[in-house]
Each structure stands twice: as structure tokens, then as C-alpha cells.
Design an enzyme around this catalytic site. Sequence first.
Site, mmCIF file in Angstrom:
data_model
loop_
_atom_site.group_PDB
_atom_site.id
_atom_site.type_symbol
_atom_site.label_atom_id
_atom_site.label_comp_id
_atom_site.label_asym_id
_atom_site.label_seq_id
_atom_site.Cartn_x
_atom_site.Cartn_y
_atom_site.Cartn_z
ATOM 1 N N ALA A 174 0.834 -1.200 0.000
ATOM 2 C CA ALA A 174 0.000 0.000 0.000
ATOM 3 C C ALA A 174 0.870 1.251 0.000
ATOM 4 C CB ALA A 174 -0.936 -0.011 1.203
ATOM 5 N N GLU A 175 1.955 1.254 0.782
ATOM 6 C CA GLU A 175 2.865 2.386 0.780
ATOM 7 C C GLU A 175 4.305 1.943 0.991
ATOM 8 O OE1 GLU A 175 -0.055 5.455 0.391
ATOM 9 O OE2 GLU A 175 -0.178 3.723 1.711
ATOM 10 N N THR A 176 5.195 2.658 0.341
ATOM 11 C CA THR A 176 6.623 2.634 0.642
ATOM 12 C C THR A 176 6.996 4.026 1.118
ATOM 13 O OG1 THR A 176 7.124 0.915 -0.992
ATOM 14 C CG2 THR A 176 8.951 2.320 -0.274
#
Length: 261
Positions: free
Chosen positions: A45-47
Site C-alpha cells: 500500500a505504501e513505501t
Amino acid sequence: MILEQYQIDAFASRPFEGNPAAVVPLTEWLDEALMQSIAAENNLAETAFFVPEGDGFQLRWFTPVREVDLCGHATLASAHVLFEHRGYEHAVIRFGTRSGDLYVERRGQQLAMDFPAVATERCEVPEPLLKGLGVAPVTVEAGMDYLVVLENEAQVRELQPDLTELGKLDRRGVMVTARGNHKDFVSRFFCPKGGIPEDPVTGSAHCALAPYWGKQLDKSKLNARQLSRRGGDVDCELKGERVTLLGQAVTTIIGEFYLPA
């Protein structure tokens, strides 16, 4: 080039729960296209990427397809990396972000994040939202995302949305919520436009959900559960125009990202 990378389960007290985020500590910013490629490769979903700045850090978040303005779970994951793996010795971390300065504080086993509250207002219900949900909402409000209130926890848990329809909407994503059976409120979050069909646990969504439910329940401290397949708990404290989100995090992977010279 070799970059150190951590994978952290945020809003989780043990592995395989909560929301996984990749965290890449940097000494200086990489090219934006390269950071986006790393995020796409991770396919989480996020880095999150951070660099030192003064007495704190600059922090940026990327989904697999774009940079975003605010992300709770990857902020929690970044603070966990600094506290647990990078020798950060102070009690509070300041992150400079697109959404202003964010602060993360140790509170026992939890990390407390100070975020801006996100206002929502009653709105007309867009046709793609009705088609996408396939269930009649109690009420719909709009802010950064659509906030959709359903009648009960079971409706939230059993919802099977049409993500193609939700992807047509003009907001970042869709929060679906109801009063909880054992928590103050429960929710799920869908963000197909951002390359995230359903987010496991969404800190930034609680910046809107907590003020909404705080007003409905006349409470300044609330406990919440996001009902994704992985699931996760978020404690919320309302403080005027700010929201404190509390949760735990655990490290699941430490590795190295190899890039061409």
C-alpha cells in the site's frame, strides 16, 4: 547502489496483521521516478522514504502508482524503524511532510502520531458510489475521501464493493464505517484509484473517522477496528484540530534493495 529496506506491519502487535509498509532510510533524496519504481516493485500500500533534516526528518510516501499527501501506517512504520533499528534516542520524532509537520511519540508499547483532523460534510451521493457499494448508506459525507455510514458492523464486514465503480469517484478513496459491536466504530477503506483495492489499516482515514464518530458518540477518546482480512486496531484521541492515532508495529523483514549504478 544498495539501499537498506525494512518491512513493518503497522497497527499490529504480531506479524501478519495490520498494514505492511516498506521503509527506506536515505541520506539524500533519490530521483522521484526511482522512488516510484521502488514502490511499484514493493507493491505494498505504501513505501516510505525519509531523509534527515535539522532536528527531524523529511518523509514521503508512495503507493505502487503515485505519491500521496498523507499516510498513517507508513508514518508509524517509519517511526518504528527509527526507534527500534536506527538508534533514535529522543522521545518524539518530527517528520516534515506534504501535510505539514507530524510528530510520533513513544507511549509504552504504542506509538502515538499527532495528525491533522480531516473535516467532512454531508454531500449528495454520487451514482458510482451507490453502484459500487450495492447497499443503501445511512449517510454520506465527503472530505479527502467519501465517508459512508452503514447501519451496523455486519454490513461493513460483509460488503463486497464493485471497485471499478468506486474507481470512477472524484475523491482519493471510500471509507465505509458503522458503530462497532465491541469497539466504538469499525471501518474498511477502498482506494482503487491509488492502486490499493482495499487497504488493510488506514491511519489517514481515521483522521476523518475519529472526528465524525467523536461527534456522534460525544467522546474524545475512541477505539476502532478496521475490518480488512488482516485487520488492525487504532486508538484515537481528539484534540481540537488534531487527532492522535495510537498503535503498535512489528518488524517482519530487513533486507537490501539492489539498484543499478
